[in-house]
Design an enzyme around this catalytic site. Structure first.
Site, mmCIF file in Angstrom:
data_model
loop_
_atom_site.group_PDB
_atom_site.id
_atom_site.type_symbol
_atom_site.label_atom_id
_atom_site.label_comp_id
_atom_site.label_asym_id
_atom_site.label_seq_id
_atom_site.Cartn_x
_atom_site.Cartn_y
_atom_site.Cartn_z
ATOM 1 N N LYS A 1 -10.608 -1.423 10.313
ATOM 2 C CA LYS A 1 -11.000 -2.247 9.458
ATOM 3 C C LYS A 1 -11.108 -3.243 10.414
ATOM 4 O O LYS A 1 -11.049 -4.425 9.535
ATOM 5 C CB LYS A 1 -9.488 -2.348 8.662
ATOM 6 N N ASP B 1 3.167 -4.562 7.810
ATOM 7 C CA ASP B 1 1.966 -4.034 7.940
ATOM 8 C C ASP B 1 0.529 -5.061 8.423
ATOM 9 O O ASP B 1 0.042 -5.967 6.997
ATOM 10 C CB ASP B 1 1.779 -3.520 6.485
ATOM 11 N N HIS C 1 0.534 -1.766 0.293
ATOM 12 C CA HIS C 1 -0.441 0.157 -0.239
ATOM 13 C C HIS C 1 0.825 0.987 0.160
ATOM 14 O O HIS C 1 2.218 1.600 0.508
ATOM 15 C CB HIS C 1 -0.741 -0.440 1.204
ATOM 16 N N GLN D 1 -4.612 -5.562 6.481
ATOM 17 C CA GLN D 1 -5.579 -5.731 6.102
ATOM 18 C C GLN D 1 -5.586 -7.544 6.444
ATOM 19 O O GLN D 1 -6.452 -7.908 6.757
ATOM 20 C CB GLN D 1 -5.372 -6.634 4.650
ATOM 21 N N CYS E 1 -4.068 2.366 -3.948
ATOM 22 C CA CYS E 1 -3.866 2.896 -3.053
ATOM 23 C C CYS E 1 -2.318 2.005 -3.352
ATOM 24 O O CYS E 1 -1.632 1.837 -2.276
ATOM 25 C CB CYS E 1 -3.833 3.135 -1.601
HETATM 26 N N1 PMP Z 1 -1.945 -0.878 4.608
HETATM 27 C C1 PMP Z 1 -2.448 -1.758 4.168
HETATM 28 C C2 PMP Z 1 -2.411 -3.058 3.593
HETATM 29 C C3 PMP Z 1 -3.875 -0.830 3.494
HETATM 30 O O1 PMP Z 1 -5.031 -1.432 3.188
HETATM 31 C C4 PMP Z 1 -4.425 -0.200 4.237
HETATM 32 C C5 PMP Z 1 -5.633 0.737 4.079
HETATM 33 N N2 PMP Z 1 -5.937 0.555 3.102
HETATM 34 C C6 PMP Z 1 -3.218 0.738 4.671
HETATM 35 C C7 PMP Z 1 -1.954 0.313 5.343
HETATM 36 C C8 PMP Z 1 -4.067 2.578 5.655
HETATM 37 O O2 PMP Z 1 -4.749 2.469 6.435
HETATM 38 P P1 PMP Z 1 -5.190 3.468 7.581
HETATM 39 O O3 PMP Z 1 -5.273 4.562 6.194
HETATM 40 O O4 PMP Z 1 -6.078 2.845 8.010
HETATM 41 O O5 PMP Z 1 -3.953 4.428 7.869
#
Ligand code: PMP
Length: 404
Positions: free
Chosen positions: A225, A199, A122, A202, A363
């Site tokens: 999430k 990270d 991401h 997910q 993203c």
């Molecule tokens: N890493 C991953 C794998 C994600 O899916 C996301 C959110 N789509 C993020 C980071 C970022 O999370 P946040 O916007 O809640 O900070």
């Protein structure tokens, strides 16, 4: 076995209609809906337990402090951290990665050093490293992704050098659904004496995570999430690492003493928590964790796997369908394109039928480039979704395909 109908009653939004159709919410990888108990926690917090925490001598401040610190312990137990000092509340995954990127770079990186990330990250696990790398002249090396959407472990092995200082990869891809072989990734990094950040944005909603068993140095995730509120998340870090890293932001709460000559910093976890924290959000976050624990992560994983298998089988019958992410270890994320129908058109038309999916690059622009596409349609499932909803979704896709 999960009682899906009674679970659905805990989520009032699922009874809503969109464009006159019952809402089918398949955008869970972007954010999850909130059970009544989480929303009630927020309401009760502001109505009954609201006072700024820490250092307050009065009743309300102490009650709010206790609730916030109890929430930290609930997070600690949830990911099996050794100590609650290792749980830092942040604004979310993004801020947690920025924190580590900034403090780790300050303390541990010099010009010419290297860090390893992957092609399926991401943006929040790419851009913070780029910003810091530019500051110090650090090189970012990238693990490629195979045709099935898995990390190429052979290439990973070859990326290590005596200059490698950190590996930062996702536990589960938000685009491909791939659950990465984190055991192997961590073992290989540790064999080179290199710490690892995972990270977990997910991963945590879908599987049990034990940071001690993983022996991972840093683990990050967001409350929203995993059925909790927006604007709060967690950085887990091994205590020796958090002790070693300098503070990320300055302000109240993170100090021990302040004078114009010299300021000393607070102990963990407060050293990394400058300013008034989201002490109402933290208790709602803890409630969300307890909600998920009551259902059981193994039961959740099994049911979501059933949904994913069913949706994959049904969508595979469309002519010209391409599914992105075919790893054997996969979470409940289905990214696809059908023929040359644009992902955006597909998303708009499904929306008219009350079906919420995400479209675009998710993203993950570098991954899109590698796949040679601009974006995908992504349906992502939760334990409150049903096979009947997947049937409606397939009928919806069929209508869209016939229109083109
Ligand atoms: N890493 C991953 C794998 C994600 O899916 C996301 C959110 N789509 C993020 C980071 C970022 O999370 P946040 O916007 O809640 O900070």
């Amino acid at each position: 076995m999960l009682d899906i109908q009674s679970i659905r009653e805990d989520f009032p939004i699922l009874q809503n209609q969109v464009h006159g159709k019952p809402l089918i919410y398949f955008d869970n990888a972007a954010t999850t809906q909130k059970p009544r108990s989480v929303v009630e926690r927020i309401e009760n917090g502001y109505y009954n337990v609201n006072a700024n925490i820490h250092r307050g001598v009065h009743f309300l401040s102490q009650a709010a402090t206790e609730a916030h610190e109890e929430a930290r312990k609930i997070v600690q137990r949830f990911i099996h951290a050794r100590s609650s000092n290792e749980i830092i509340f942040t604004r979310g995954t993004t801020e947690a990665i920025n924190l580590v990127a900034s403090s780790f770079t300050d303390e541990c990186l010099c010009e010419g050093d290297e860090i390893i990330i992957s092609e399926m990250e991401h943006h929040s696990n790419i851009v913070p490293w780029q910003i810091q790398a530019a500051r110090k002249g650090v090189t970012i090396k990238v693990i490629p992704v195979t045709e099935t959407g898995e990390l190429c472990l052979e290439s990973y092995r070859n990326l290590f050098s005596e200059k490698t200082r950190l590996v930062s990869v996702t536990h589960m891809s938000n685009v491909l659904g791939t659950v990465n072989p984190v055991r192997e990734l961590i073992d290989m990094a540790h064999a080179h004496d290199v710490p690892v950040l995972l990270d977990g944005a997910q991963a945590v909603p879908h599987m049990q995570v034990d940071v001690q068993e993983l022996d991972v140095e840093f683990y990050v995730f967001s409350a929203h999430k995993i059925y909790g509120p927006t604007g709060i998340g967690v950085l887990y870090g091994k205590e020796e690492w958090l002790d070693r890293l300098p503070p990320y932001q300055g302000g109240g709460e993170m100090i021990a003493t302040v004078s114009f000559e010299k300021t000393t910093f607070n102990e963990l976890p407060f050293k990394f928590e400058a300013g008034t924290p989201d002490y109402i959000g933290s208790t709602a976050f803890a409630e969300a964790i307890q909600y998920v624990e009551r259902l059981g992560l193994d039961q959740i994983a099994a049911y979501e796997h059933e949904l994913l298998t069913y949706a994959t089988e049904r969508i595979s019958t469309f002519d010209g369908v391409r599914i992105f992410g075919q790893a054997p270890q996969k979470g409940a994320v289905l990214s696809f394109l059908i023929g040359d129908i644009h992902h955006y058109d597909m998303g708009m038309l499904l929306d008219r039928l009350g079906i919420a999916v995400r479209t675009g690059h998710h993203c993950a622009q570098p991954l899109m480039k590698e796949l040679g596409i601009e974006g995908t349609v992504r349906a992502s499932f939760s334990f409150y979704n049903t096979k009947e909803e997947i049937d409606h979704f397939i009928e919806g896709l069929d209508r869209v395909v016939k229109m083109f």
